[in-house]
Design an enzyme around this catalytic site. Structure first.
Site, PDB file in Angstrom:
ATOM      1  N   ARG A  81     -11.707   8.112  -2.350  1.00  0.00           N
ATOM      2  CA  ARG A  81     -12.084   9.518  -2.130  1.00  0.00           C
ATOM      3  C   ARG A  81     -13.607   9.676  -2.024  1.00  0.00           C
ATOM      4  O   ARG A  81     -14.119  10.336  -1.109  1.00  0.00           O
ATOM      5  CB  ARG A  81     -11.554  10.353  -3.303  1.00  0.00           C
ATOM      6  CG  ARG A  81     -11.485  11.835  -3.030  1.00  0.00           C
ATOM      7  CD  ARG A  81     -10.991  12.578  -4.269  1.00  0.00           C
ATOM      8  NE  ARG A  81      -9.772  11.993  -4.822  1.00  0.00           N
ATOM      9  CZ  ARG A  81      -9.331  12.198  -6.062  1.00  0.00           C
ATOM     10  NH1 ARG A  81      -9.999  12.997  -6.880  1.00  0.00           N
ATOM     11  NH2 ARG A  81      -8.229  11.623  -6.495  1.00  0.00           N
ATOM     12  N   LYS A 120     -10.895  -1.451  -1.347  1.00  0.00           N
ATOM     13  CA  LYS A 120     -10.596  -2.293  -0.196  1.00  0.00           C
ATOM     14  C   LYS A 120     -11.743  -2.119   0.791  1.00  0.00           C
ATOM     15  O   LYS A 120     -12.240  -1.000   0.901  1.00  0.00           O
ATOM     16  CB  LYS A 120      -9.285  -1.839   0.466  1.00  0.00           C
ATOM     17  CG  LYS A 120      -8.063  -1.889  -0.451  1.00  0.00           C
ATOM     18  CD  LYS A 120      -6.877  -1.174   0.188  1.00  0.00           C
ATOM     19  CE  LYS A 120      -5.718  -1.093  -0.787  1.00  0.00           C
ATOM     20  NZ  LYS A 120      -4.566  -0.322  -0.276  1.00  0.00           N
ATOM     21  N   ASP A 178       0.882  -1.156   0.000  1.00  0.00           N
ATOM     22  CA  ASP A 178       0.000   0.000   0.000  1.00  0.00           C
ATOM     23  C   ASP A 178       0.928   1.217   0.000  1.00  0.00           C
ATOM     24  O   ASP A 178       2.114   1.101   0.338  1.00  0.00           O
ATOM     25  CB  ASP A 178      -0.865  -0.048   1.281  1.00  0.00           C
ATOM     26  CG  ASP A 178      -1.676   1.214   1.456  1.00  0.00           C
ATOM     27  OD1 ASP A 178      -2.370   1.614   0.494  1.00  0.00           O
ATOM     28  OD2 ASP A 178      -1.620   1.814   2.548  1.00  0.00           O
ATOM     29  N   LEU A 179       0.416   2.364  -0.374  1.00  0.00           N
ATOM     30  CA  LEU A 179       1.278   3.560  -0.447  1.00  0.00           C
ATOM     31  C   LEU A 179       1.130   4.442   0.803  1.00  0.00           C
ATOM     32  O   LEU A 179       2.056   4.583   1.600  1.00  0.00           O
ATOM     33  CB  LEU A 179       0.923   4.358  -1.710  1.00  0.00           C
ATOM     34  CG  LEU A 179       1.668   5.676  -1.891  1.00  0.00           C
ATOM     35  CD1 LEU A 179       3.165   5.457  -2.086  1.00  0.00           C
ATOM     36  CD2 LEU A 179       1.106   6.438  -3.100  1.00  0.00           C
ATOM     37  N   ASP A 180      -0.076   5.024   0.940  1.00  0.00           N
ATOM     38  CA  ASP A 180      -0.313   5.992   2.015  1.00  0.00           C
ATOM     39  C   ASP A 180      -0.203   5.318   3.374  1.00  0.00           C
ATOM     40  O   ASP A 180      -0.943   4.386   3.674  1.00  0.00           O
ATOM     41  CB  ASP A 180      -1.717   6.603   1.865  1.00  0.00           C
ATOM     42  CG  ASP A 180      -1.864   7.392   0.569  1.00  0.00           C
ATOM     43  OD1 ASP A 180      -0.954   8.151   0.246  1.00  0.00           O
ATOM     44  OD2 ASP A 180      -2.899   7.257  -0.112  1.00  0.00           O
ATOM     45  N   GLU A 224       0.316  -3.296   4.727  1.00  0.00           N
ATOM     46  CA  GLU A 224      -0.858  -2.420   4.840  1.00  0.00           C
ATOM     47  C   GLU A 224      -0.942  -1.712   6.188  1.00  0.00           C
ATOM     48  O   GLU A 224      -0.641  -2.315   7.218  1.00  0.00           O
ATOM     49  CB  GLU A 224      -2.121  -3.277   4.715  1.00  0.00           C
ATOM     50  CG  GLU A 224      -2.830  -3.172   3.409  1.00  0.00           C
ATOM     51  CD  GLU A 224      -3.395  -1.800   3.086  1.00  0.00           C
ATOM     52  OE1 GLU A 224      -3.459  -0.927   3.969  1.00  0.00           O
ATOM     53  OE2 GLU A 224      -3.785  -1.587   1.937  1.00  0.00           O
ATOM     54  N   ASP A 225      -1.379  -0.459   6.180  1.00  0.00           N
ATOM     55  CA  ASP A 225      -1.572   0.252   7.454  1.00  0.00           C
ATOM     56  C   ASP A 225      -3.052   0.407   7.800  1.00  0.00           C
ATOM     57  O   ASP A 225      -3.381   0.893   8.881  1.00  0.00           O
ATOM     58  CB  ASP A 225      -0.939   1.654   7.406  1.00  0.00           C
ATOM     59  CG  ASP A 225      -1.707   2.592   6.500  1.00  0.00           C
ATOM     60  OD1 ASP A 225      -2.080   2.163   5.381  1.00  0.00           O
ATOM     61  OD2 ASP A 225      -1.957   3.739   6.902  1.00  0.00           O
ATOM     62  N   SER A 255      -2.613   0.477  -4.284  1.00  0.00           N
ATOM     63  CA  SER A 255      -3.140   1.639  -3.554  1.00  0.00           C
ATOM     64  C   SER A 255      -4.482   2.074  -4.104  1.00  0.00           C
ATOM     65  O   SER A 255      -4.717   1.995  -5.308  1.00  0.00           O
ATOM     66  CB  SER A 255      -2.144   2.801  -3.687  1.00  0.00           C
ATOM     67  OG  SER A 255      -2.729   4.004  -3.261  1.00  0.00           O
ATOM     68  N   ALA A 256      -5.342   2.587  -3.207  1.00  0.00           N
ATOM     69  CA  ALA A 256      -6.641   3.103  -3.637  1.00  0.00           C
ATOM     70  C   ALA A 256      -6.520   4.509  -4.221  1.00  0.00           C
ATOM     71  O   ALA A 256      -7.466   5.048  -4.795  1.00  0.00           O
ATOM     72  CB  ALA A 256      -7.589   3.149  -2.433  1.00  0.00           C
ATOM     73  N   SER A 257      -5.341   5.099  -4.092  1.00  0.00           N
ATOM     74  CA  SER A 257      -5.192   6.513  -4.473  1.00  0.00           C
ATOM     75  C   SER A 257      -5.077   6.713  -5.976  1.00  0.00           C
ATOM     76  O   SER A 257      -4.333   6.012  -6.656  1.00  0.00           O
ATOM     77  CB  SER A 257      -3.953   7.103  -3.803  1.00  0.00           C
ATOM     78  OG  SER A 257      -3.750   8.416  -4.277  1.00  0.00           O
ATOM     79  N   LYS A 258      -5.794   7.726  -6.463  1.00  0.00           N
ATOM     80  CA  LYS A 258      -5.672   8.106  -7.874  1.00  0.00           C
ATOM     81  C   LYS A 258      -4.447   8.994  -8.069  1.00  0.00           C
ATOM     82  O   LYS A 258      -4.080   9.323  -9.184  1.00  0.00           O
ATOM     83  CB  LYS A 258      -6.929   8.836  -8.325  1.00  0.00           C
ATOM     84  CG  LYS A 258      -8.137   7.926  -8.316  1.00  0.00           C
ATOM     85  CD  LYS A 258      -9.335   8.544  -8.987  1.00  0.00           C
ATOM     86  CE  LYS A 258     -10.398   7.471  -9.141  1.00  0.00           C
ATOM     87  NZ  LYS A 258     -11.657   7.934  -9.622  1.00  0.00           N
ATOM     88  N   ASN A 259      -3.843   9.404  -6.967  1.00  0.00           N
ATOM     89  CA  ASN A 259      -2.668  10.269  -7.033  1.00  0.00           C
ATOM     90  C   ASN A 259      -1.368   9.509  -6.773  1.00  0.00           C
ATOM     91  O   ASN A 259      -0.321  10.126  -6.588  1.00  0.00           O
ATOM     92  CB  ASN A 259      -2.792  11.395  -6.002  1.00  0.00           C
ATOM     93  CG  ASN A 259      -3.987  12.292  -6.295  1.00  0.00           C
ATOM     94  OD1 ASN A 259      -4.091  12.844  -7.388  1.00  0.00           O
ATOM     95  ND2 ASN A 259      -4.905  12.421  -5.348  1.00  0.00           N
ATOM     96  N   LYS A 302      -8.631   5.764   6.224  1.00  0.00           N
ATOM     97  CA  LYS A 302      -7.436   5.164   5.625  1.00  0.00           C
ATOM     98  C   LYS A 302      -7.801   3.975   4.746  1.00  0.00           C
ATOM     99  O   LYS A 302      -8.545   3.101   5.174  1.00  0.00           O
ATOM    100  CB  LYS A 302      -6.449   4.726   6.717  1.00  0.00           C
ATOM    101  CG  LYS A 302      -5.785   5.905   7.390  1.00  0.00           C
ATOM    102  CD  LYS A 302      -4.742   5.456   8.389  1.00  0.00           C
ATOM    103  CE  LYS A 302      -4.083   6.682   9.026  1.00  0.00           C
ATOM    104  NZ  LYS A 302      -3.125   6.290  10.071  1.00  0.00           N
ATOM    105  N   THR A 358       1.161  10.168   3.834  1.00  0.00           N
ATOM    106  CA  THR A 358       0.289  11.173   3.229  1.00  0.00           C
ATOM    107  C   THR A 358      -1.008  11.353   4.014  1.00  0.00           C
ATOM    108  O   THR A 358      -1.782  12.257   3.700  1.00  0.00           O
ATOM    109  CB  THR A 358      -0.066  10.782   1.777  1.00  0.00           C
ATOM    110  OG1 THR A 358      -0.331   9.390   1.784  1.00  0.00           O
ATOM    111  CG2 THR A 358       1.058  11.102   0.830  1.00  0.00           C
TER     112      THR A 358
HETATM  113  C1  G6P Z   1      -5.525   5.898   0.131  1.00  0.00           C
HETATM  114  C2  G6P Z   1      -5.713   6.651   1.438  1.00  0.00           C
HETATM  115  C3  G6P Z   1      -7.137   7.134   1.574  1.00  0.00           C
HETATM  116  C4  G6P Z   1      -7.548   7.916   0.337  1.00  0.00           C
HETATM  117  C5  G6P Z   1      -7.439   7.035  -0.889  1.00  0.00           C
HETATM  118  C6  G6P Z   1      -7.806   7.771  -2.159  1.00  0.00           C
HETATM  119  O1  G6P Z   1      -6.081   4.640   0.245  1.00  0.00           O
HETATM  120  O2  G6P Z   1      -5.375   5.830   2.543  1.00  0.00           O
HETATM  121  O3  G6P Z   1      -7.234   7.932   2.726  1.00  0.00           O
HETATM  122  O4  G6P Z   1      -8.866   8.394   0.452  1.00  0.00           O
HETATM  123  O5  G6P Z   1      -6.098   6.575  -0.978  1.00  0.00           O
HETATM  124  O6  G6P Z   1      -6.838   8.756  -2.440  1.00  0.00           O
HETATM  125  P1  G6P Z   1      -6.935   9.836  -3.572  1.00  0.00           P
HETATM  126  O7  G6P Z   1      -5.505  10.340  -3.676  1.00  0.00           O
HETATM  127  O8  G6P Z   1      -7.367   9.147  -4.823  1.00  0.00           O
HETATM  128  O9  G6P Z   1      -7.891  10.864  -3.150  1.00  0.00           O
HETATM  129 MG    MG Z   2      -2.647   3.121   3.643  1.00  0.00          MG
END
Ligand code: G6P
Ligand code: MG
Length: 215
Positions: free
Chosen positions: A49, A145, A9-11, A169-170, A114-118, A45, A17
């Site tokens: 988004r 997740k 996982d990233l964040d 994973e955190d 990671s779930a993040s689009k960033n 976490k 982050t």
């Molecule tokens: C990670 C973080 C979440 C966040 C998600 C989406 O999983 O732990 O807190 O909401 O990514 O991130 P994003 O950068 O796409 O808003």
């Molecule tokens: Mg995380």
């Protein structure tokens, strides 16, 4: 080798982050008079988004229109992007680089889940991109997740069966996702908060790659 790949996982695992997500949600909360707590932030976490905003609006007892939601998601991300634009390699969490180094040396494959689009931007800013054989992020998954999709796609991209993968994973949602995918999982954080992991570490400085064989 018992295990062939590590999925990260990233964040909160490779970089911290969560503090930037927290700040960005707090700023957004001013629109509907809501002050996000640290405990509530913990629950955000690992989740997407869109789901995060839904949870926050629920906590705030605020009934938002689709139009408001769309604008606020955009606004939260703009604030977040501004905050992460200053990130650099010093924000990689302690022990991570040495751990990745050991993994490469010992022939493990490495993927991001990671779930993040960033995720792509954060990896670039912190100089982590080249460590990964595969990157699965919020732009390619459809189910958040605790659904195991993100990790199963990672395993597939690496050509490894789930049973040969270890997830780091955190977030509770992430630990549950890894387990649902039939993978081993190392929790990064507090053993009193994270349930169901095969092992919990508070930092990568505590872990040697050789210890993975005990999982
Ligand atoms: C990670 C973080 C979440 C966040 C998600 C989406 O999983 O732990 O807190 O909401 O990514 O991130 P994003 O950068 O796409 O808003
Ligand atoms: Mg995380």
């Amino acid at each position: 080798m018992k295990y062939k790949a590590c999925l990260f996982d990233l964040d909160g695992v490779l970089v911290d982050t969560a503090v930037y997500h927290f700040q960005a949600w707090k700023i957004l909360g001013k629109h509907f008079n809501f002050e996000l707590s640290h405990e509530q932030n913990e629950e955000l976490k690992g989740i997407s988004r869109v789901e995060s905003l839904d949870k926050i609006l629920h906590w705030a007892h605020f009934q938002a229109t689709q139009d408001q939601k769309g604008r606020w998601l955009k606004e939260k991300n703009e604030t977040y992007l501004e905050l992460i634009s200053h990130m650099n390699p010093s924000e990689i969490l302690p022990g991570v680089i040495s751990f990745l180094d050991q993994l490469k040396e010992q022939g493990y494959l490495i993927a991001l889940g990671s779930a993040s689009k960033n995720a792509g931007i954060i990896l670039e800013k912190t100089g982590l991109t080249n460590w990964f054989n595969a990157i699965i992020d919020g732009n390619v998954v459809t189910k958040s997740k605790p659904n195991p999709e993100v990790f199963l796609k990672g395993a597939e991209a690496l050509g490894c069966p789930a049973t040969a993968c270890i997830v780091f994973e955190d977030a509770q949602a992430g630990i549950d996702a890894a387990k649902a995918g039939g993978m081993k999982v190392v929790g990064v954080g507090s053993p009193t908060i994270l349930r169901g992991a095969d092992k919990v570490i508070s930092s990568f400085t505590e872990l040697q790659v050789s210890e993975l064989l005990l999982l």
